[in-house]
Design a protein around this motif. Sequence first.
Motif, PDB file in Angstrom:
ATOM      1  N   THR A  50       0.821  -1.215   0.000  1.00 15.05           N
ATOM      2  CA  THR A  50       0.000   0.000   0.000  1.00 15.05           C
ATOM      3  C   THR A  50       0.855   1.265   0.000  1.00 15.05           C
ATOM      4  O   THR A  50       0.432   2.297  -0.525  1.00 15.05           O
ATOM      5  N   ALA A  51       2.062   1.198   0.567  1.00 13.35           N
ATOM      6  CA  ALA A  51       2.962   2.360   0.545  1.00 13.35           C
ATOM      7  C   ALA A  51       3.392   2.689  -0.881  1.00 13.35           C
ATOM      8  O   ALA A  51       3.720   3.836  -1.185  1.00 13.35           O
ATOM      9  N   ILE A  52       3.364   1.709  -1.749  1.00  9.62           N
ATOM     10  CA  ILE A  52       3.716   1.923  -3.152  1.00  9.62           C
ATOM     11  C   ILE A  52       2.471   2.224  -3.988  1.00  9.62           C
ATOM     12  O   ILE A  52       2.440   3.162  -4.781  1.00  9.62           O
ATOM     13  N   VAL A  53       1.424   1.434  -3.811  1.00  9.92           N
ATOM     14  CA  VAL A  53       0.241   1.524  -4.667  1.00  9.92           C
ATOM     15  C   VAL A  53      -0.557   2.805  -4.435  1.00  9.92           C
ATOM     16  O   VAL A  53      -0.958   3.464  -5.403  1.00  9.92           O
ATOM     17  N   VAL A  54      -0.795   3.183  -3.189  1.00 12.26           N
ATOM     18  CA  VAL A  54      -1.658   4.334  -2.920  1.00 12.26           C
ATOM     19  C   VAL A  54      -1.085   5.634  -3.499  1.00 12.26           C
ATOM     20  O   VAL A  54      -1.790   6.337  -4.237  1.00 12.26           O
ATOM     21  N   PRO A  55       0.177   5.981  -3.217  1.00  9.32           N
ATOM     22  CA  PRO A  55       0.687   7.223  -3.828  1.00  9.32           C
ATOM     23  C   PRO A  55       0.760   7.158  -5.351  1.00  9.32           C
ATOM     24  O   PRO A  55       0.466   8.148  -6.035  1.00  9.32           O
ATOM     25  N   THR A  56       1.134   6.002  -5.887  1.00 12.02           N
ATOM     26  CA  THR A  56       1.219   5.864  -7.345  1.00 12.02           C
ATOM     27  C   THR A  56      -0.145   6.091  -7.981  1.00 12.02           C
ATOM     28  O   THR A  56      -0.272   6.843  -8.958  1.00 12.02           O
ATOM     29  N   ALA A  57      -1.157   5.458  -7.429  1.00  8.72           N
ATOM     30  CA  ALA A  57      -2.506   5.623  -7.978  1.00  8.72           C
ATOM     31  C   ALA A  57      -3.024   7.038  -7.739  1.00  8.72           C
ATOM     32  O   ALA A  57      -3.563   7.671  -8.650  1.00  8.72           O
ATOM     33  N   ALA A  58      -2.837   7.557  -6.530  1.00  7.68           N
ATOM     34  CA  ALA A  58      -3.418   8.856  -6.169  1.00  7.68           C
ATOM     35  C   ALA A  58      -2.766  10.029  -6.887  1.00  7.68           C
ATOM     36  O   ALA A  58      -3.453  10.991  -7.239  1.00  7.68           O
ATOM     37  N   TYR A  59      -1.465   9.953  -7.103  1.00  6.63           N
ATOM     38  CA  TYR A  59      -0.758  11.102  -7.681  1.00  6.63           C
ATOM     39  C   TYR A  59      -0.454  10.956  -9.167  1.00  6.63           C
ATOM     40  O   TYR A  59      -0.154  11.953  -9.818  1.00  6.63           O
ATOM     41  N   ALA A  60      -0.521   9.761  -9.699  1.00 13.86           N
ATOM     42  CA  ALA A  60      -0.194   9.577 -11.118  1.00 13.86           C
ATOM     43  C   ALA A  60      -1.389   9.088 -11.930  1.00 13.86           C
ATOM     44  O   ALA A  60      -1.822   9.753 -12.865  1.00 13.86           O
ATOM     45  N   PHE A  61      -1.911   7.925 -11.568  1.00 11.88           N
ATOM     46  CA  PHE A  61      -2.897   7.282 -12.430  1.00 11.88           C
ATOM     47  C   PHE A  61      -4.295   7.885 -12.335  1.00 11.88           C
ATOM     48  O   PHE A  61      -4.951   8.084 -13.353  1.00 11.88           O
ATOM     49  N   ILE A  62      -4.773   8.157 -11.134  1.00 13.01           N
ATOM     50  CA  ILE A  62      -6.122   8.717 -11.011  1.00 13.01           C
ATOM     51  C   ILE A  62      -6.214  10.094 -11.669  1.00 13.01           C
ATOM     52  O   ILE A  62      -7.146  10.335 -12.443  1.00 13.01           O
ATOM     53  N   PRO A  63      -5.261  11.008 -11.432  1.00 13.68           N
ATOM     54  CA  PRO A  63      -5.337  12.293 -12.149  1.00 13.68           C
ATOM     55  C   PRO A  63      -5.297  12.128 -13.671  1.00 13.68           C
ATOM     56  O   PRO A  63      -6.026  12.827 -14.388  1.00 13.68           O
TER      57      PRO A  63
END
Length: 77
Positions: A50-63
């Motif tokens: 989750t330390a990897i997935v959450v920031p990656t998704a929140a700051y890169a993929f979702i935007p």
Amino acid sequence: MAANTPTAPSVHRRALITWLAVYPTITVALGLLGPATAHLPLLLRTLILTAIVVPTAAYAFIPALMKANAALSRRPR
């Protein structure tokens, strides 16, 4: 409201966008980290994942997906 003002996507579309960002990110992260973290306790593996997935998704993929959604929503039908 002005004609060019973008509206937020529905909660259902936001959920789909979030899923489209999170599912592949988790899949890739598990594929890459799974063997290296298999010996660790479940809670620690989950913390690392989750330390990897959450920031990656929140700051890169979702935007990026929200931007693509906005572009698709602006297209004439």
